[in-house]
Motif scaffolding. Structure first.
Motif, PDB file in Angstrom:
ATOM      1  N   ASN A  35     -15.851  32.384  25.224  1.00 41.97           N
ATOM      2  CA  ASN A  35     -15.349  32.552  23.859  1.00 41.97           C
ATOM      3  C   ASN A  35     -14.289  31.509  23.527  1.00 41.97           C
ATOM      4  N   ALA A  36     -14.328  30.352  24.203  1.00 38.83           N
ATOM      5  CA  ALA A  36     -13.290  29.345  24.009  1.00 38.83           C
ATOM      6  C   ALA A  36     -13.343  28.717  22.625  1.00 38.83           C
ATOM      7  N   LEU A  37     -14.528  28.463  22.132  1.00 42.51           N
ATOM      8  CA  LEU A  37     -14.676  27.708  20.891  1.00 42.51           C
ATOM      9  C   LEU A  37     -15.030  28.566  19.689  1.00 42.51           C
ATOM     10  N   TYR A  38     -15.456  29.814  19.931  1.00 48.58           N
ATOM     11  CA  TYR A  38     -15.891  30.659  18.840  1.00 48.58           C
ATOM     12  C   TYR A  38     -15.641  32.120  19.219  1.00 48.58           C
ATOM     13  N   LEU A  56     -19.869  37.431  28.791  1.00 52.92           N
ATOM     14  CA  LEU A  56     -19.075  38.475  29.447  1.00 52.92           C
ATOM     15  C   LEU A  56     -19.159  38.406  30.972  1.00 52.92           C
ATOM     16  N   ILE A  57     -20.068  37.628  31.516  1.00 54.63           N
ATOM     17  CA  ILE A  57     -20.120  37.415  32.961  1.00 54.63           C
ATOM     18  C   ILE A  57     -19.105  36.369  33.387  1.00 54.63           C
ATOM     19  N   ASN A  58     -18.704  35.524  32.459  1.00 55.16           N
ATOM     20  CA  ASN A  58     -17.825  34.389  32.725  1.00 55.16           C
ATOM     21  C   ASN A  58     -16.364  34.843  32.820  1.00 55.16           C
ATOM     22  N   PRO A  59     -15.684  34.656  33.949  1.00 51.89           N
ATOM     23  CA  PRO A  59     -14.278  35.076  34.056  1.00 51.89           C
ATOM     24  C   PRO A  59     -13.359  34.334  33.096  1.00 51.89           C
ATOM     25  N   ALA A  60     -13.742  33.125  32.676  1.00 48.08           N
ATOM     26  CA  ALA A  60     -12.917  32.379  31.722  1.00 48.08           C
ATOM     27  C   ALA A  60     -12.799  33.137  30.409  1.00 48.08           C
ATOM     28  N   THR A  61     -13.827  33.890  30.036  1.00 49.25           N
ATOM     29  CA  THR A  61     -13.798  34.669  28.794  1.00 49.25           C
ATOM     30  C   THR A  61     -12.630  35.647  28.794  1.00 49.25           C
ATOM     31  N   TYR A  62     -12.391  36.301  29.911  1.00 44.82           N
ATOM     32  CA  TYR A  62     -11.344  37.317  29.989  1.00 44.82           C
ATOM     33  C   TYR A  62      -9.952  36.674  29.968  1.00 44.82           C
ATOM     34  N   LEU A  63      -9.817  35.534  30.632  1.00 39.49           N
ATOM     35  CA  LEU A  63      -8.530  34.843  30.573  1.00 39.49           C
ATOM     36  C   LEU A  63      -8.231  34.388  29.161  1.00 39.49           C
ATOM     37  N   ILE A  64      -9.193  33.763  28.510  1.00 36.66           N
ATOM     38  CA  ILE A  64      -8.982  33.217  27.170  1.00 36.66           C
ATOM     39  C   ILE A  64      -8.627  34.321  26.184  1.00 36.66           C
ATOM     40  N   ASP A  65      -9.356  35.423  26.235  1.00 35.45           N
ATOM     41  CA  ASP A  65      -9.086  36.522  25.307  1.00 35.45           C
ATOM     42  C   ASP A  65      -7.697  37.106  25.540  1.00 35.45           C
ATOM     43  N   ALA A  66      -7.302  37.269  26.803  1.00 34.32           N
ATOM     44  CA  ALA A  66      -5.989  37.837  27.112  1.00 34.32           C
ATOM     45  C   ALA A  66      -4.865  36.889  26.720  1.00 34.32           C
ATOM     46  N   VAL A  67      -5.015  35.589  26.985  1.00 36.32           N
ATOM     47  CA  VAL A  67      -3.973  34.621  26.634  1.00 36.32           C
ATOM     48  C   VAL A  67      -3.814  34.539  25.126  1.00 36.32           C
ATOM     49  N   ARG A  68      -4.912  34.594  24.400  1.00 39.72           N
ATOM     50  CA  ARG A  68      -4.810  34.598  22.939  1.00 39.72           C
ATOM     51  C   ARG A  68      -3.972  35.778  22.447  1.00 39.72           C
TER      52      ARG A  68
END
Length: 251
Positions: free
Chosen positions: A182-185, A199-211
């Motif tokens: 979800n980095a770009l959209y 939702l399988i990508n761990p980067a998704t959870y970091l990005i959402d939480a940092v936002r």
């Protein structure tokens, strides 16, 4: 633990002395934030009530942390190919300290690059939320994420037989993970099949939480779930790295 510290110090001293690596990290940060972030902001004014620069910056920070982890894995691979790891093994230190020292230096480089990216993003107009506790929480999650990808990078470096082979394998953890997140959209605009992949990508959870924690963007995923996924990811990655590192020592 002292051996771990010595190896970490060795790697960080080498990192500081190699000005080309520092300049490369800085230029990468500038290119991502200035050329991509600013350019896209000209097309998209806001996302979910936040300006696009503030929305996209956490994703770029995650990518930069991943890039730092990849660079750290290169150090271990270089030491393996040059026989330096064998010198470590001849010393009266625990073998695990070799991996821990490499993991610590790799995560440190990842955090350095992410911090650099954050500073440039703020200079380009991104706006942090006035929430020091949230900043601290975001930093902790970023460190966990960096450790996770450090484990993956070190695991691949432990079994790679050449620098070209390492880069070929590690490519799977770079740009594909950025675009499959979800980095770009926003997650909500993606079709169902793509949401399942994201939702399988761990980067998704970091990005959402940092936002949510650092930039005040409403979280799409529960913060506790993001923290749990990142913690499990980091633990599994370090187990993966330790397993492959021990296998490489027996080879």
């Amino acid at each position: 633990m002292y051996a771990t510290y010595v190896i970490w110090t060795r790697h960080m001293r080498k990192f500081v002395q190699q000005t080309e690596e520092l300049v490369g990290l800085a230029l990468q940060s500038v290119l991502w934030v200035v050329l991509f972030g600013v350019g896209m902001r000209g097309m998209i004014s806001d996302v979910g009530g936040s300006d696009y620069m503030s929305f996209i910056l956490p994703g770029i920070i995650a990518l930069s942390a991943l890039g730092g982890a990849v660079g750290g894995g290169m150090v271990l691979l270089d030491e393996r190919l040059r026989g330096i790891v064998k010198e470590y093994l001849a010393a009266p230190i625990p073998r695990l300290s070799i991996l821990l020292g490499s993991a610590a230096s790799t995560a440190t480089k990842a955090l350095f690059q992410a911090t650099l990216m954050l500073i440039i993003g703020l200079l380009m107009g991104a706006r942090l939320a006035i929430n020091p506790v949230g900043w601290l929480g975001a930093l902790v999650l970023l460190a966990i994420f960096a450790i996770g990808f450090s484990g993956l990078a070190l695991g691949v470096a432990a079994i790679s037989r050449s620098i070209a082979g390492y880069h070929g394998m590690i490519f799977l953890f770079n740009l594909p993970l950025l675009f499959a997140s979800n980095a770009l959209y926003p997650l909500s605009v993606l079709p169902g099949w793509m949401q399942a992949i994201v939702l399988i990508n761990p980067a998704t959870y970091l990005i959402d939480a940092v936002r949510a924690l650092a930039f005040g963007v409403e979280a799409t995923l529960p913060l506790w779930a993001s923290g749990l996924v990142l913690a499990v990811f980091a633990a599994a990655s370090m187990i993966f790295a330790l397993s492959l590192f021990q296998r490489s020592l027996r080879a």
